[in-house]
Design an enzyme around this catalytic site. Sequence first.
Site, PDB file in Angstrom:
ATOM      1  N   HIS A   3      -0.001   0.085 -10.631  1.00 30.41           N
ATOM      2  CA  HIS A   3      -0.568  -0.770  -9.046  1.00 30.41           C
ATOM      3  C   HIS A   3      -1.163  -2.395 -10.443  1.00 30.41           C
ATOM      4  O   HIS A   3      -2.358  -2.723 -10.324  1.00 30.41           O
ATOM      5  CB  HIS A   3      -2.127  -0.446  -8.205  1.00 30.41           C
ATOM      6  CG  HIS A   3      -2.418  -1.265  -7.790  1.00 30.41           C
ATOM      7  ND1 HIS A   3      -3.030   0.118  -6.567  1.00 30.41           N
ATOM      8  CD2 HIS A   3      -2.356  -2.287  -6.857  1.00 30.41           C
ATOM      9  CE1 HIS A   3      -3.173  -0.746  -5.527  1.00 30.41           C
ATOM     10  NE2 HIS A   3      -2.953  -2.492  -5.459  1.00 30.41           N
ATOM     11  N   ARG A  52       1.043  -1.005   0.154  1.00 32.11           N
ATOM     12  CA  ARG A  52       0.181  -0.391   0.322  1.00 32.11           C
ATOM     13  C   ARG A  52       1.106   1.239   0.228  1.00 32.11           C
ATOM     14  O   ARG A  52       2.200   1.516   0.350  1.00 32.11           O
ATOM     15  CB  ARG A  52      -1.233   0.127   1.310  1.00 32.11           C
ATOM     16  CG  ARG A  52      -2.046  -0.992   1.471  1.00 32.11           C
ATOM     17  CD  ARG A  52      -2.829  -0.618  -0.377  1.00 32.11           C
ATOM     18  NE  ARG A  52      -4.177  -1.793   0.255  1.00 32.11           N
ATOM     19  CZ  ARG A  52      -4.008  -2.869  -0.485  1.00 32.11           C
ATOM     20  NH1 ARG A  52      -3.638  -3.159  -1.389  1.00 32.11           N
ATOM     21  NH2 ARG A  52      -5.025  -3.379  -0.509  1.00 32.11           N
ATOM     22  N   GLU A 107      -3.751   7.373  -5.531  1.00 30.77           N
ATOM     23  CA  GLU A 107      -3.293   6.392  -6.742  1.00 30.77           C
ATOM     24  C   GLU A 107      -5.045   7.310  -7.563  1.00 30.77           C
ATOM     25  O   GLU A 107      -6.060   7.948  -6.850  1.00 30.77           O
ATOM     26  CB  GLU A 107      -3.638   5.594  -6.694  1.00 30.77           C
ATOM     27  CG  GLU A 107      -2.293   4.391  -6.421  1.00 30.77           C
ATOM     28  CD  GLU A 107      -2.216   3.387  -6.533  1.00 30.77           C
ATOM     29  OE1 GLU A 107      -3.868   2.574  -6.504  1.00 30.77           O
ATOM     30  OE2 GLU A 107      -1.740   2.634  -5.044  1.00 30.77           O
TER      31      GLU A 107
END
Length: 340
Positions: A300, A253, A282
Amino acid sequence: MPNEPAQTQRRNAREMKVVVTRQLMPSVEARMSELFDCQLNTTDEPMSREALIGAMKSCDVLVPTVTDRIDADMIAEAGEQLGLIASFGAGIEHIDLAAAAARKIFVTNTPGVFTDDTADIAMAGIIGVPRRIREGTALVRRGEWTGWAPSGLLGRKLGGKTLGIVGMGRIGQAVAHRARAFGLEIAYNNRKRLPEAVEKMFGARFVEQLDDLLAEADIVTIHSPLTDDTRNMLDARRFAIMKPGASVINTARGELIDQEALIEALYNGHLAGAGLDVYPDEPNVDKRLLQHPNVMTLPHIGSATAEGREASGEKVIANIRFWADGHRPPDQVLEALISG
């Protein structure tokens, strides 16, 4: 069974309204549509907060993803019929679990299916950053490569170096398994020490204090959950502890790292580079990370395999079906809190 709690009563699955917040694999959506009264997101546009609240007011089951923030205020506005939040993905920090428990709403996730996929992406950074893969690729693409040279793009070999694994759960262990094949020495920090037999299997050495691990590791890879205790876990003080020329890999994360501190450590030359698949804001990525020659920036994609996404969708379906049949879902989160 009138005295049975509402969330364990058997339901007619075909009459249950299930809202899916993002576009899933076609096979998964097709099966969900066969089994439930399913509202799909055909555009794959992220749902707004207002749209999510509207869905929670009308559906029996919400199927969010890690990009959907479900907070306490939203849960408070949910309809009485909402009994299950069947999240797509292993992460659960995007859902207020305490608020869901207070409303006796089950929360499930899909653990385990992305372990190998995420470990593979972590290895891409573990290999790629010390060997300056991004910098070399950019050089060739710009048409500036002038040919092989004895001192051209010198990186660091992996064999004999220490890989510090922060968080030795499923993914951390999968990384350790892969890293041994590259001759890396494995040291790890975890909330609890692993059994000796597991340590021997991975050739891993426990380091009780995170600071001590950071001080000795040549490459640090993060595989911790995001909690209040782990947010900004790697900050300016801890980057300063790390070896000059060390690398940081993060596929967990973005909020686990103080981004400003990371950028400072990269640009002052203390860190050699970083491999990042996640970011604190993000999909926004700080331009300074993009401009640094030895920062691998991925969008990601740790879990982005067709096989993994199908398996995750199948787990979502299984969790919904168990709940609809009046049974506890196999991937229920915080069972003790919810049932208490």
